[in-house]
Design a protein around this motif. Structure first.
Motif, PDB file in Angstrom:
ATOM      1  N   ASP A  68       8.229 -16.084   5.630  1.00  8.12           N
ATOM      2  CA  ASP A  68       7.940 -16.581   4.282  1.00  8.12           C
ATOM      3  C   ASP A  68       9.200 -16.513   3.435  1.00  8.12           C
ATOM      4  OD1 ASP A  68       4.846 -14.868   4.564  1.00  8.12           O
ATOM      5  OD2 ASP A  68       5.176 -17.015   4.792  1.00  8.12           O
ATOM      6  N   GLY A  69       9.062 -16.835   2.179  1.00  6.64           N
ATOM      7  CA  GLY A  69      10.183 -16.744   1.249  1.00  6.64           C
ATOM      8  C   GLY A  69      10.689 -15.328   1.116  1.00  6.64           C
ATOM      9  N   PRO A  70      11.852 -15.139   0.522  1.00  7.33           N
ATOM     10  CA  PRO A  70      12.489 -13.831   0.478  1.00  7.33           C
ATOM     11  C   PRO A  70      11.764 -12.782  -0.353  1.00  7.33           C
ATOM     12  CG  PRO A  70      13.723 -15.427  -0.806  1.00  7.33           C
ATOM     13  CD  PRO A  70      12.655 -16.178  -0.084  1.00  7.33           C
ATOM     14  N   SER A  71      10.864 -13.176  -1.254  1.00 10.32           N
ATOM     15  CA  SER A  71      10.227 -12.157  -2.080  1.00 10.32           C
ATOM     16  C   SER A  71       8.699 -12.217  -2.022  1.00 10.32           C
ATOM     17  CB  SER A  71      10.686 -12.306  -3.534  1.00 10.32           C
ATOM     18  OG  SER A  71      10.261 -13.565  -4.030  1.00 10.32           O
ATOM     19  N   SER A  72       8.163 -12.962  -1.086  1.00  9.27           N
ATOM     20  CA  SER A  72       6.718 -13.099  -1.056  1.00  9.27           C
ATOM     21  C   SER A  72       6.066 -12.021  -0.199  1.00  9.27           C
ATOM     22  CB  SER A  72       6.327 -14.486  -0.548  1.00  9.27           C
ATOM     23  OG  SER A  72       6.746 -14.649   0.786  1.00  9.27           O
ATOM     24  N   TRP A  73       4.865 -11.628  -0.605  1.00 10.73           N
ATOM     25  CA  TRP A  73       4.072 -10.693   0.182  1.00 10.73           C
ATOM     26  C   TRP A  73       3.328 -11.537   1.220  1.00 10.73           C
ATOM     27  CZ3 TRP A  73       4.005  -6.007   1.611  1.00 10.73           C
ATOM     28  CH2 TRP A  73       2.860  -5.433   2.161  1.00 10.73           C
ATOM     29  N   PRO A  74       3.379 -11.182   2.495  1.00 11.03           N
ATOM     30  CA  PRO A  74       2.868 -12.085   3.529  1.00 11.03           C
ATOM     31  C   PRO A  74       1.350 -12.151   3.689  1.00 11.03           C
ATOM     32  CG  PRO A  74       3.737 -10.108   4.533  1.00 11.03           C
ATOM     33  CD  PRO A  74       4.065 -10.028   3.064  1.00 11.03           C
ATOM     34  N   TYR A  75       0.609 -11.236   3.058  1.00 11.73           N
ATOM     35  CA  TYR A  75      -0.834 -11.200   3.274  1.00 11.73           C
ATOM     36  C   TYR A  75      -1.582 -11.623   2.015  1.00 11.73           C
ATOM     37  CZ  TYR A  75       1.035  -8.375   7.032  1.00 11.73           C
ATOM     38  OH  TYR A  75       1.789  -7.936   8.092  1.00 11.73           O
ATOM     39  N   GLU A  76      -2.476 -12.584   2.173  1.00 11.61           N
ATOM     40  CA  GLU A  76      -3.311 -13.032   1.065  1.00 11.61           C
ATOM     41  C   GLU A  76      -4.529 -12.137   0.894  1.00 11.61           C
ATOM     42  OE1 GLU A  76      -4.329 -17.104   1.799  1.00 11.61           O
ATOM     43  OE2 GLU A  76      -2.225 -17.727   1.866  1.00 11.61           O
ATOM     44  N   GLN A  77      -4.952 -11.488   1.958  1.00 10.39           N
ATOM     45  CA  GLN A  77      -6.129 -10.638   1.931  1.00 10.39           C
ATOM     46  C   GLN A  77      -5.900  -9.411   1.033  1.00 10.39           C
ATOM     47  OE1 GLN A  77      -4.422 -11.571   4.598  1.00 10.39           O
ATOM     48  NE2 GLN A  77      -5.779 -12.505   6.088  1.00 10.39           N
ATOM     49  N   PRO A  78      -6.994  -8.818   0.545  1.00  9.63           N
ATOM     50  CA  PRO A  78      -6.839  -7.532  -0.138  1.00  9.63           C
ATOM     51  C   PRO A  78      -6.114  -6.566   0.802  1.00  9.63           C
ATOM     52  CG  PRO A  78      -9.088  -8.350  -0.348  1.00  9.63           C
ATOM     53  CD  PRO A  78      -8.383  -9.257   0.613  1.00  9.63           C
ATOM     54  N   THR A  79      -5.103  -5.904   0.260  1.00 10.79           N
ATOM     55  CA  THR A  79      -4.255  -5.027   1.062  1.00 10.79           C
ATOM     56  C   THR A  79      -4.305  -3.617   0.501  1.00 10.79           C
ATOM     57  OG1 THR A  79      -2.782  -6.870   1.587  1.00 10.79           O
ATOM     58  CG2 THR A  79      -1.889  -4.663   1.882  1.00 10.79           C
ATOM     59  N   PHE A  80      -4.443  -2.643   1.397  1.00  6.41           N
ATOM     60  CA  PHE A  80      -4.535  -1.239   1.011  1.00  6.41           C
ATOM     61  C   PHE A  80      -3.428  -0.463   1.704  1.00  6.41           C
ATOM     62  CE2 PHE A  80      -8.640  -3.214   0.690  1.00  6.41           C
ATOM     63  CZ  PHE A  80      -9.112  -2.779  -0.536  1.00  6.41           C
ATOM     64  N   VAL A  81      -2.623   0.234   0.897  1.00  3.97           N
ATOM     65  CA  VAL A  81      -1.520   1.032   1.418  1.00  3.97           C
ATOM     66  C   VAL A  81      -1.889   2.496   1.264  1.00  3.97           C
ATOM     67  CG1 VAL A  81       0.924   1.612   1.196  1.00  3.97           C
ATOM     68  CG2 VAL A  81       0.157  -0.735   0.766  1.00  3.97           C
ATOM     69  N   GLY A  99      -5.443   9.846   0.949  1.00  3.74           N
ATOM     70  CA  GLY A  99      -6.510  10.658   1.525  1.00  3.74           C
ATOM     71  C   GLY A  99      -6.988  10.108   2.850  1.00  3.74           C
ATOM     72  N   ALA A 100      -8.150  10.593   3.256  1.00  9.44           N
ATOM     73  CA  ALA A 100      -8.717  10.252   4.552  1.00  9.44           C
ATOM     74  C   ALA A 100      -9.337   8.852   4.544  1.00  9.44           C
ATOM     75  CB  ALA A 100      -9.771  11.288   4.929  1.00  9.44           C
ATOM     76  N   PRO A 101      -9.133   8.090   5.620  1.00 12.60           N
ATOM     77  CA  PRO A 101      -9.695   6.739   5.683  1.00 12.60           C
ATOM     78  C   PRO A 101     -11.204   6.676   5.466  1.00 12.60           C
ATOM     79  CG  PRO A 101      -8.110   7.035   7.442  1.00 12.60           C
ATOM     80  CD  PRO A 101      -8.300   8.378   6.795  1.00 12.60           C
ATOM     81  N   GLU A 102     -11.942   7.660   5.997  1.00 14.48           N
ATOM     82  CA  GLU A 102     -13.397   7.604   5.878  1.00 14.48           C
ATOM     83  C   GLU A 102     -13.881   7.652   4.429  1.00 14.48           C
ATOM     84  OE1 GLU A 102     -12.496  11.905   7.280  1.00 14.48           O
ATOM     85  OE2 GLU A 102     -11.703   9.899   7.644  1.00 14.48           O
ATOM     86  N   ALA A 103     -13.058   8.190   3.534  1.00 11.22           N
ATOM     87  CA  ALA A 103     -13.423   8.215   2.118  1.00 11.22           C
ATOM     88  C   ALA A 103     -13.426   6.814   1.507  1.00 11.22           C
ATOM     89  CB  ALA A 103     -12.461   9.129   1.347  1.00 11.22           C
ATOM     90  N   TYR A 104     -12.804   5.866   2.174  1.00 10.49           N
ATOM     91  CA  TYR A 104     -12.663   4.508   1.644  1.00 10.49           C
ATOM     92  C   TYR A 104     -13.401   3.458   2.483  1.00 10.49           C
ATOM     93  CZ  TYR A 104      -9.084   6.785  -1.090  1.00 10.49           C
ATOM     94  OH  TYR A 104      -8.425   7.631  -1.932  1.00 10.49           O
ATOM     95  N   ARG A 105     -14.208   3.890   3.429  1.00 10.71           N
ATOM     96  CA  ARG A 105     -14.878   2.952   4.339  1.00 10.71           C
ATOM     97  C   ARG A 105     -15.653   1.869   3.581  1.00 10.71           C
ATOM     98  NH1 ARG A 105     -16.825   4.326   9.979  1.00 10.71           N
ATOM     99  NH2 ARG A 105     -17.215   2.228  10.727  1.00 10.71           N
ATOM    100  N   GLU A 106     -16.499   2.250   2.655  1.00 12.02           N
ATOM    101  CA  GLU A 106     -17.300   1.267   1.919  1.00 12.02           C
ATOM    102  C   GLU A 106     -16.409   0.311   1.137  1.00 12.02           C
ATOM    103  OE1 GLU A 106     -20.491   2.901  -0.429  1.00 12.02           O
ATOM    104  OE2 GLU A 106     -21.161   4.163   1.239  1.00 12.02           O
ATOM    105  N   ARG A 107     -15.378   0.834   0.519  1.00  8.21           N
ATOM    106  CA  ARG A 107     -14.466  -0.004  -0.270  1.00  8.21           C
ATOM    107  C   ARG A 107     -13.735  -1.017   0.619  1.00  8.21           C
ATOM    108  NH1 ARG A 107      -9.765   2.265  -4.348  1.00  8.21           N
ATOM    109  NH2 ARG A 107      -8.987   0.227  -4.994  1.00  8.21           N
ATOM    110  N   LEU A 108     -13.266  -0.574   1.782  1.00  4.40           N
ATOM    111  CA  LEU A 108     -12.560  -1.467   2.699  1.00  4.40           C
ATOM    112  C   LEU A 108     -13.489  -2.555   3.221  1.00  4.40           C
ATOM    113  CD1 LEU A 108     -10.503   1.158   4.737  1.00  4.40           C
ATOM    114  CD2 LEU A 108      -9.642  -0.362   2.940  1.00  4.40           C
TER     115      LEU A 108
END
Length: 183
Positions: A68-81, A99-108
């Motif tokens: 992609d272009g030099p400053s673009s984020w490659p993912y259109e999907q909601p992204t979680f870091v 924190g732990a991934p399981e704490a965010y299961r519903e949100r993901l």
């Protein structure tokens, strides 16, 4: 139903990056196309993207690798870091989690909206997701190169069931179902 997929590439000796977090080994390979792990087909089924800090920073530092272009984020999907660092997200669709991934299961799963969650990496984060029972499938392209050291593909002890295999260019491709934790 949302599935959690660790879709990645590895060296023949099981490393996803060298000891300096470089992916030069991968970028020097002829780009595969088609095959059972075709990226375009894969990404069409992804509703949310998850990565750790090191992978996130690598993507930011190497936009040329994304095509992609030099400053673009490659993912259109909601992204979680997943990180403990204070960061300014590089795009409006990026959320920081700690924190732990399981704490965010519903949100993901809500963010994925009926599609799958892609665990981009690294191996430590994928193992944390597996430990939480949140890796259903490991899709791995194996490159014809060895590094001898670096960031391992996966750190956990799990039994896997081979679902499918194939070839795309120089890469061996394998899709595994996570059968369970190995004692």
């Amino acid at each position: 139903m949302t599935a959690y997929r660790f879709y990645t590439a590895t060296t023949l000796d099981g490393f996803i990056a060298d000891e300096h977090d470089s992916l030069d080994w991968l970028l020097s390979q002829p780009e595969p196309s088609g095959g059972i792990l075709d990226y375009d087909r894969f990404i069409a089924g992804i509703g949310a993207v998850v990565l750790g800090y090191t992978t996130y920073q690598w993507v930011l530092d190497h936009p040329e690798a994304q095509g992609d272009g030099p400053s673009s984020w490659p993912y259109e999907q909601p992204t979680f870091v997943f990180t403990h660092r204070e960061l300014d997200p590089a795009a409006s669709n990026i959320r920081l989690l700690s924190g732990a991934p399981e704490a965010y299961r519903e949100r993901l799963e809500a963010a994925a909206d009926g599609r799958d969650v892609w665990i981009v990496g690294g191996g430590d984060l994928a193992t944390q997701f597996a430990d939480a029972g949140m890796v259903d499938e490991i899709d791995v392209s194996i490159a014809p190169v060895t590094l001898g050291a670096g960031r391992p593909l996966f750190k956990g002890r799990y039994d896997l069931e081979l679902e499918e295999f194939g070839r795309s260019g120089a890469f061996l491709e394998a899709r595994y179902r996570v059968a369970g934790r190995r004692q």
